[in-house]
Design an enzyme around this catalytic site. Structure first.
Site, PDB file in Angstrom:
ATOM      1  N   LYS A   1       0.809  -1.211   0.000  1.00 56.72           N
ATOM      2  CA  LYS A   1       0.000   0.000   0.000  1.00 56.72           C
ATOM      3  C   LYS A   1       0.852   1.275   0.000  1.00 56.72           C
ATOM      4  O   LYS A   1       0.671   2.150  -0.847  1.00 56.72           O
ATOM      5  CB  LYS A   1      -0.883  -0.037   1.251  1.00 56.72           C
ATOM      6  N   THR A   2       1.774   1.344   0.944  1.00 59.40           N
ATOM      7  CA  THR A   2       2.588   2.551   1.047  1.00 59.40           C
ATOM      8  C   THR A   2       3.438   2.734  -0.203  1.00 59.40           C
ATOM      9  O   THR A   2       3.617   3.836  -0.699  1.00 59.40           O
ATOM     10  CB  THR A   2       3.489   2.483   2.291  1.00 59.40           C
TER      11      THR A   2
ATOM     12  N   ASP B   1      -4.239   8.294   2.888  1.00 65.50           N
ATOM     13  CA  ASP B   1      -3.904   6.937   3.326  1.00 65.50           C
ATOM     14  C   ASP B   1      -4.939   6.467   4.356  1.00 65.50           C
ATOM     15  O   ASP B   1      -5.561   7.292   5.020  1.00 65.50           O
ATOM     16  CB  ASP B   1      -2.508   6.976   3.966  1.00 65.50           C
ATOM     17  N   GLU B   2      -5.108   5.170   4.501  1.00 68.80           N
ATOM     18  CA  GLU B   2      -6.041   4.606   5.497  1.00 68.80           C
ATOM     19  C   GLU B   2      -7.423   5.255   5.400  1.00 68.80           C
ATOM     20  O   GLU B   2      -8.004   5.679   6.412  1.00 68.80           O
ATOM     21  CB  GLU B   2      -5.493   4.789   6.920  1.00 68.80           C
TER      22      GLU B   2
ATOM     23  N   GLN C   1     -10.250  -3.590   6.869  1.00 68.90           N
ATOM     24  CA  GLN C   1      -9.420  -3.289   8.033  1.00 68.90           C
ATOM     25  C   GLN C   1      -9.927  -2.063   8.787  1.00 68.90           C
ATOM     26  O   GLN C   1      -9.173  -1.411   9.511  1.00 68.90           O
ATOM     27  CB  GLN C   1      -7.968  -3.075   7.609  1.00 68.90           C
TER      28      GLN C   1
ATOM     29  N   ARG D   1      -1.496 -10.312  10.199  1.00 65.36           N
ATOM     30  CA  ARG D   1      -0.207  -9.821  10.701  1.00 65.36           C
ATOM     31  C   ARG D   1       0.872 -10.892  10.570  1.00 65.36           C
ATOM     32  O   ARG D   1       2.064 -10.595  10.650  1.00 65.36           O
ATOM     33  CB  ARG D   1      -0.273  -9.433  12.192  1.00 65.36           C
TER      34      ARG D   1
END
Length: 739
Positions: free
Chosen positions: A35-36, A220-221, A251, A610
């Site tokens: 994503k980043t 973002d997010e 999420q 995770r």
DNA sequence: AGTCCCCCCATTTTT
DNA sequence: TGGGGGGACT
């Protein structure tokens, strides 16, 4: 310009996202899908090929950590500083706007930021001044209410109680709180956003300026945006800027603090012409872990839809351990980690995740017992520590005398004979005359309004602050900081306290001086013109907006313990999720609504994703909670996982338990031993039952043996039945059949 | 001003 | 079960 380095490291979906030229773009980025990277590369792409100046870009995130990392990676990729670009958190950017346009926003030039602690103190004072029954409406509750409203973009004036007593009281406090903030030039976190949003609405020229400037907005997010943040973005974009939203509806785990999953769900509707790109290839976890995650989350409704996959192998099965109680669970996890380390892995590659903080104690004790180093995430961060906040309050007063929150905090800390009575009259005076506390104190002294003793002490305090400012004039921030903690008597105060705690406090104060030094040097790097006054103000703002994530011992080789919430965004080779029980996870308070339950499920999804190589889930048949023993049922999430990927872990071997009441829980756990009900031949059917063993009862069906007491014919066993729950049965009558 | 005791409560947390 | 906060007491 050579752009191969921007596109080469990307997969097809990532490339599509990075190079998209649709007006708006929604990137549904699954866990571990890069994503980043997409965000950073898209920015580089825009600059390199579309001739967009960094000056016309705005990138916004939720945490300082994420913002810093993004800036760092952008500069790395571009191989130059991205100075003109606005990169920051929602609050950081809003703050920047308000500092620049304080007048238009109706704020004093030196408005102060209230953090959560300041805010609570203020609410408490408001509470008192309104004479509100503390036992019925807690200050915390009011604080929560106020923040909730601000997150929704609502002021006290735009709300109605409609005769509801609770709402009426809350609104009364909210209104008085707003006035207090106004009077003192104080701005809380919610206010930063609310105020800058209003600023744009009421000054079209100003808004036009920023709309003109920002051609691209990247968020973002996105699934974590709340109502006011969303409104803020929409106003700024104004249908002109191109918006790239990156996020993952699966999420979204912060609904309880105002985040609206609908924002991402409706993105395509609200931002016309939006292209949607899904990043589904995962570079983190094994196939089995991803399958488990996919299967679980498929139980949620209204998803945008996404299925994670990997080129990597299936990997190991997912282990499930059914513990007798929370102690057994902790020992099990502990022994698994010991095994993991014995296999040549490092402790910090293992993480234990849990739903609520209370669960950490048992785990800690187990880790402590075997001497395994561990580190707990969360808890107090640097600028949230009491001693640091006290020291900062002195600096704040030096910077701005009208900072009432700071004045309240340290006027009598350490104690200097300015008691509650004196303070109360100062507060009254301040309120009557619409003055800050400092000015009220000043007035009280010049006009002889207080007993001589009190005035003397107040004068001494005010002199101290004035002298500190005087001292700072030709010094650096760290020197001022050092003087402040010395001359205020804070250092002595903590020294006097004695003990380990005080020693740590003293060390933290020293640490603050170093932090001030580092900050000064950075400020000089960027702009050598800045005066100490400016550096000081910037330092104060930083402390409020960035609580300082530098956790003690961050680099240590220790097992990582944290809640599922704080695990978001992280990854570990081996992950344990503990306490998968109905009522705990999903949590009791969230399981009766579908929205609540689905958020719990997403939380579980976050936890599962995770793990890189190995995932171990556990639940206890019985758990002590609030001081009493509760029988529990395994979490529904366990049954929602693909059963063929699960592997039930049973510990081999057994120890014969003493026929006396030797509490199993107190036995030392070695990993290969197993508690068992004595099989000394005196049981009714001469058959031994193990704790944890599954049995069948003719009437109650199947269940699991939890405990026993007594021996021989009189032995009673406690069984947790799948259908009917926990029951105590007498062995000789129970006709139990081992399965 | 500081200490002690009792009562109440009890997800998740960033800015 | 235990921690935190508030009130009362020294």
């Amino acid at each position: 310009m050579d752009i191969t380095h921007i596109l080469d490291p990307l997969n097809e979906a990532q490339r599509q996202a990075v190079t998209s030229d649709a007006g708006n773009l929604l990137v549904l980025a699954g866990a571990g899908s890069g994503k980043t990277r997409v965000l950073v590369h898209r920015i580089a792409w825009l600059i390199a090929t579309e001739g967009i100046s960094p000056h016309s870009l705005l990138a916004v995130t939720f945490t300082n950590k994420a913002a810093n990392e993004m800036r760092l990676r952008i500069e790395e990729l571009l191989e130059r500083p991205a100075g003109g670009m606005w990169v920051g958190t929602f609050h950081g950017l809003a703050h920047r706007l308000l500092r620049a346009h304080w007048k238009e926003a109706g704020l004093p030039e030196k408005f102060q930021i209230l953090d959560a602690d300041d805010q609570l103190r203020l609410v408490k004072r408001v509470h008192k001044s309104l004479d509100i029954d503390e036992s019925r409406w807690s200050a915390r509750q009011c604080q929560w209410f106020i923040n909730e409203q601000k997150d929704e973009g609502l002021r006290s004036g735009s709300l109605e109680s409609y005769g509801d007593e609770f709402t009426a009281v809350m609104l009364k406090v909210y209104a008085a709180y707003e006035q207090a903030c106004e009077r003192g030039g104080m701005v809380d976190f919610g206010e930063l956003l609310l105020r800058s949003h209003e600023l744009w609405l009421k000054s079209p020229a100003l808004l036009g300026h920023y709309q003109q400037r920002f051609k691209h907005i990247l968020v973002d997010e996105f699934q974590d945006t709340n109502a006011i943040q969303y409104a803020w973005l929409r106003v700024l974009a104004g249908g002109k800027a191109e918006v790239t939203a990156v996020g993952d509806d699966d999420q979204s785990i912060y609904g309880w603090r105002g985040a609206r999953i609908e924002n991402i769900q409706h993105f395509s509707r609200d931002f016309p012409g939006a292209e949607t790109v899904r990043l589904e290839q995962n570079y983190r976890s094994t196939g089995n872990i991803l399958k488990a995650a996919n299967t679980l989350i498929a139980n949620n409704e209204g998803r945008l839809g996404k299925e994670l996959w990997t080129q990597d192998p299936e990997g190991e099965a997912i282990s499930v351990y059914s513990a007798y109680n929370e102690q057994d669970e902790a020992r099990f996890i502990c022994s698994q980690i010991q095994g993991w380390i014995k296999d040549g892995n490092k402790a910090n590659e293992a993480a234990i995740l849990y739903r609520s903080n209370a669960q950490s104690r048992e785990l800690e004790e187990a880790l402590l017992r075997v001497g395994m180093p561990y580190r707990i995430y969360g808890g107090f961060r640097f600028y949230e520590r009491q001693e640091i906040r006290n020291a900062m309050a002195y600096l704040r007063l030096v910077s701005s005398r009208d900072d009432d929150a700071a004045m309240e905090r340290v006027i009598n800390t350490p104690t200097r004979g300015i008691g509650n009575k004196t303070l109360e009259s100062l507060r009254l005076l301040a309120r009557q005359e619409s003055l800050s506390l400092w000015r009220a104190a000043s007035k009280a002294v010049t006009e002889n309004l207080l007993p001589p003793r009190a005035m003397l002490n107040i004068t001494a305090f005010m002199t101290l602050i004035n002298e500190l400012e005087e001292f700072a004039r030709d010094k650096d921030l760290d020197e001022l900081c050092d003087q402040a903690i010395q001359r205020s008597g804070l250092v002595k105060h903590y020294e006097k306290e004695g003990g380990e705690k005080a020693k740590i406090r003293k060390e933290n104060l020293d640490e603050l001086v170093s932090a001030a030094k580092v900050f000064t040097m950075e400020a000089l790097d960027n702009d050598d013109e800045s005066s100490i006054t400016e550096v000081l103000a910037a330092f104060i703002d930083k402390a409020a907006l960035d609580a300082g994530d530098t956790q003690a011992g961050a680099g240590e080789d220790a097992v990582q313990l944290m809640t599922l919430h704080s695990a978001k965004g992280l990854e570990f080779p081996t992950v344990f999720i503990a306490g998968l029980e109905e009522g705990l996870f999903p949590h009791q308070m969230s399981m009766d609504t579908q929205a609540g339950l689905e958020e719990e499920r997403r939380l579980c999804y976050v936890g599962i994703t995770r793990a890189r190589q190995k995932l171990t889930l556990s639940h206890a048949e019985s758990r002590r909670l609030h001081g009493e023993e509760n029988l529990t049922r395994p979490s529904r999430f366990l049954s929602e996982l693909p059963q063929n990927l699960l592997e039930e872990v049973r510990l081999q071997g057994r120890i014969t338990r003493s026929t006396f009441f030797n509490d199993y829980a107190k036995n030392t756990y070695t990993g290969s031993e197993h508690g068992s009900i004595a099989s000394s031949g005196d049981m009714a059917d001469n058959e031994s039952l193990n704790l944890g063993q599954r049995v069948r009862h003719p009437k109650f069906g199947e269940g699991i043996v939890l405990n026993y007491e007594g021996k021989g014919k009189n032995a009673r066993v406690q069984i947790n039945f799948d259908e009917v729950g926990g029951k105590w049965l007498v062995m000789s009558y129970a006709r139990l059949e081992a399965i």
